[in-house]
Design a protein around this motif. Structure first.
Motif, short mmCIF file in Angstrom:
data_model
loop_
_atom_site.label_atom_id
_atom_site.label_comp_id
_atom_site.label_asym_id
_atom_site.label_seq_id
_atom_site.Cartn_x
_atom_site.Cartn_y
_atom_site.Cartn_z
N PHE A 81 -2.72 8.12 -1.18
CA PHE A 81 -2.44 8.43 -2.58
C PHE A 81 -3.61 9.18 -3.22
O PHE A 81 -3.42 10.17 -3.93
N ILE A 82 -4.84 8.73 -2.96
CA ILE A 82 -6.03 9.40 -3.52
C ILE A 82 -6.11 10.83 -2.98
O ILE A 82 -6.33 11.77 -3.75
N ASN A 83 -5.93 11.00 -1.68
CA ASN A 83 -5.99 12.34 -1.09
C ASN A 83 -4.93 13.26 -1.68
O ASN A 83 -5.22 14.41 -2.05
N ASP A 84 -3.71 12.77 -1.81
CA ASP A 84 -2.61 13.58 -2.36
C ASP A 84 -2.86 13.94 -3.82
O ASP A 84 -2.65 15.09 -4.24
N THR A 85 -3.32 12.96 -4.61
CA THR A 85 -3.57 13.20 -6.04
C THR A 85 -4.73 14.16 -6.22
O THR A 85 -4.65 15.11 -7.02
N ALA A 86 -5.82 13.95 -5.48
CA ALA A 86 -6.98 14.84 -5.58
C ALA A 86 -6.60 16.27 -5.20
O ALA A 86 -7.02 17.23 -5.86
N GLU A 87 -5.78 16.42 -4.18
CA GLU A 87 -5.33 17.74 -3.76
C GLU A 87 -4.48 18.40 -4.85
O GLU A 87 -4.65 19.57 -5.16
N SER A 88 -3.58 17.63 -5.46
CA SER A 88 -2.71 18.21 -6.49
C SER A 88 -3.50 18.64 -7.73
O SER A 88 -3.13 19.59 -8.40
N PHE A 89 -4.60 17.93 -8.03
CA PHE A 89 -5.45 18.29 -9.18
C PHE A 89 -6.56 19.27 -8.77
O PHE A 89 -7.36 19.66 -9.61
N GLU A 90 -6.64 19.57 -7.46
CA GLU A 90 -7.72 20.40 -6.92
C GLU A 90 -9.08 19.79 -7.23
O GLU A 90 -10.02 20.47 -7.65
N MET A 91 -9.20 18.48 -7.01
CA MET A 91 -10.45 17.75 -7.17
C MET A 91 -11.07 17.57 -5.78
O MET A 91 -10.37 17.28 -4.83
N ASP A 92 -12.39 17.72 -5.72
CA ASP A 92 -13.09 17.56 -4.45
C ASP A 92 -13.53 16.10 -4.31
O ASP A 92 -14.67 15.75 -4.63
N ILE A 93 -12.60 15.25 -3.88
CA ILE A 93 -12.88 13.82 -3.70
C ILE A 93 -12.72 13.51 -2.22
O ILE A 93 -11.68 13.81 -1.63
N GLN A 94 -13.76 12.93 -1.63
CA GLN A 94 -13.72 12.54 -0.22
C GLN A 94 -13.25 11.09 -0.12
O GLN A 94 -13.52 10.29 -1.03
N THR A 95 -12.60 10.74 0.97
CA THR A 95 -12.14 9.36 1.16
C THR A 95 -12.53 8.86 2.54
O THR A 95 -12.65 9.64 3.48
N ILE A 96 -12.73 7.56 2.62
CA ILE A 96 -12.96 6.89 3.90
C ILE A 96 -12.11 5.62 3.90
O ILE A 96 -12.20 4.81 2.96
N LYS A 97 -11.29 5.48 4.93
CA LYS A 97 -10.51 4.25 5.09
C LYS A 97 -11.39 3.27 5.87
O LYS A 97 -11.68 3.48 7.04
N SER A 98 -11.83 2.23 5.18
CA SER A 98 -12.73 1.27 5.81
C SER A 98 -12.78 -0.02 4.99
O SER A 98 -12.57 0.00 3.77
N ASP A 99 -13.12 -1.09 5.66
CA ASP A 99 -13.48 -2.32 4.96
C ASP A 99 -14.78 -2.01 4.20
O ASP A 99 -15.74 -1.47 4.78
N VAL A 100 -14.83 -2.33 2.93
CA VAL A 100 -15.98 -1.97 2.10
C VAL A 100 -17.27 -2.60 2.62
O VAL A 100 -18.31 -1.93 2.68
N PHE A 101 -17.22 -3.85 3.03
CA PHE A 101 -18.45 -4.51 3.48
C PHE A 101 -18.98 -3.88 4.77
O PHE A 101 -20.19 -3.68 4.92
N LYS A 102 -18.09 -3.53 5.68
CA LYS A 102 -18.52 -2.85 6.91
C LYS A 102 -19.10 -1.48 6.58
O LYS A 102 -20.11 -1.05 7.17
N PHE A 103 -18.47 -0.79 5.65
CA PHE A 103 -18.98 0.52 5.22
C PHE A 103 -20.39 0.39 4.65
O PHE A 103 -21.29 1.16 4.99
N LEU A 104 -20.60 -0.60 3.76
CA LEU A 104 -21.91 -0.78 3.13
C LEU A 104 -22.99 -1.15 4.14
O LEU A 104 -24.17 -0.83 3.95
N GLU A 105 -22.60 -1.82 5.20
CA GLU A 105 -23.57 -2.20 6.24
C GLU A 105 -24.00 -0.98 7.06
O GLU A 105 -25.12 -0.95 7.56
N LYS A 106 -23.13 0.02 7.19
CA LYS A 106 -23.41 1.16 8.08
C LYS A 106 -23.94 2.41 7.36
O LYS A 106 -24.71 3.16 7.95
#
Length: 185
Positions: A81-106
């Motif tokens: 949904f974020i990717n589709d919405t950002a694309e439709s608004f032409e916003m440069d938003i990057q996404t990562i599908k991840s558990d937040v705690f694992k992401f913060l650790e790495k």
């Protein structure tokens, strides 16, 4: 939900009902951005949106000129949904599908603002892990701000580096900053 200010002011965003989200209310979001507007130039900052959900907060930053935005959520539907919405608004938003705690650790990347909107039913231990990982891993720029959204039934004021909180209806934003030493003043 709608974008309250900036280039896309007034644009409505309708998320699919099946997403496991609780978007920040427009009133609370507007109040939060009034606070941030007095502290940051939006086009000069880097934003990390944790538990991004619909991307509501990220769209607001993008609408106000922020170019460096990264959303992290573990739900595939939210990321799509974020990717589709950002694309439709032409916003440069990057996404990562991840558990937040694992992401913060790495991750090693620093950000000016880290916004976290975890499930309101998190335990105090789970809430406390967010600032713990952010500060242990030095993920916040020196003048940066960690903001955690939570319900009025949760109190985070006892956590390290907590500086203040603001309440808007049932929503509370708790603010955390890097520790500063007397030498820097």
């Amino acid at each position: 939900m709608r974008i309250v200010s900036g280039q896309f002011k007034g644009r409505r965003i309708t998320a699919p009902k099946k997403l496991p989200v609780r978007p920040t209310t427009d009133m609370a979001k507007e109040a939060l951005f009034n606070i941030l507007n007095n502290q940051f130039y939006f086009d000069d900052i880097s934003v990390l949106d944790l538990f991004a959900g619909t991307g509501n907060i990220s769209y607001e930053f993008a609408s106000r000129g922020t170019q460096d935005i990264l959303c992290v959520d573990q739900d595939h539907g939210c990321i799509k949904f974020i990717n589709d919405t950002a694309e439709s608004f032409e916003m440069d938003i990057q996404t990562i599908k991840s558990d937040v705690f694992k992401f913060l650790e790495k991750t090693k990347q620093q950000h000016t603002i880290i916004f976290a909107d975890p499930p309101y039913d998190f335990t105090e231990e789970a809430f406390s892990k967010i600032p713990e990982l952010v500060f242990e891993n030095n993920l916040l720029e020196s003048e940066g701000l960690l903001i955690i959204e939570h319900s009025k039934h949760t109190d985070l004021s006892n956590l390290k580096q907590f500086v203040r909180s603001k309440s808007y209806g049932g929503n509370v934003f708790s603010f955390f900053e890097n520790e500063t030493s007397d030498e820097e003043e």
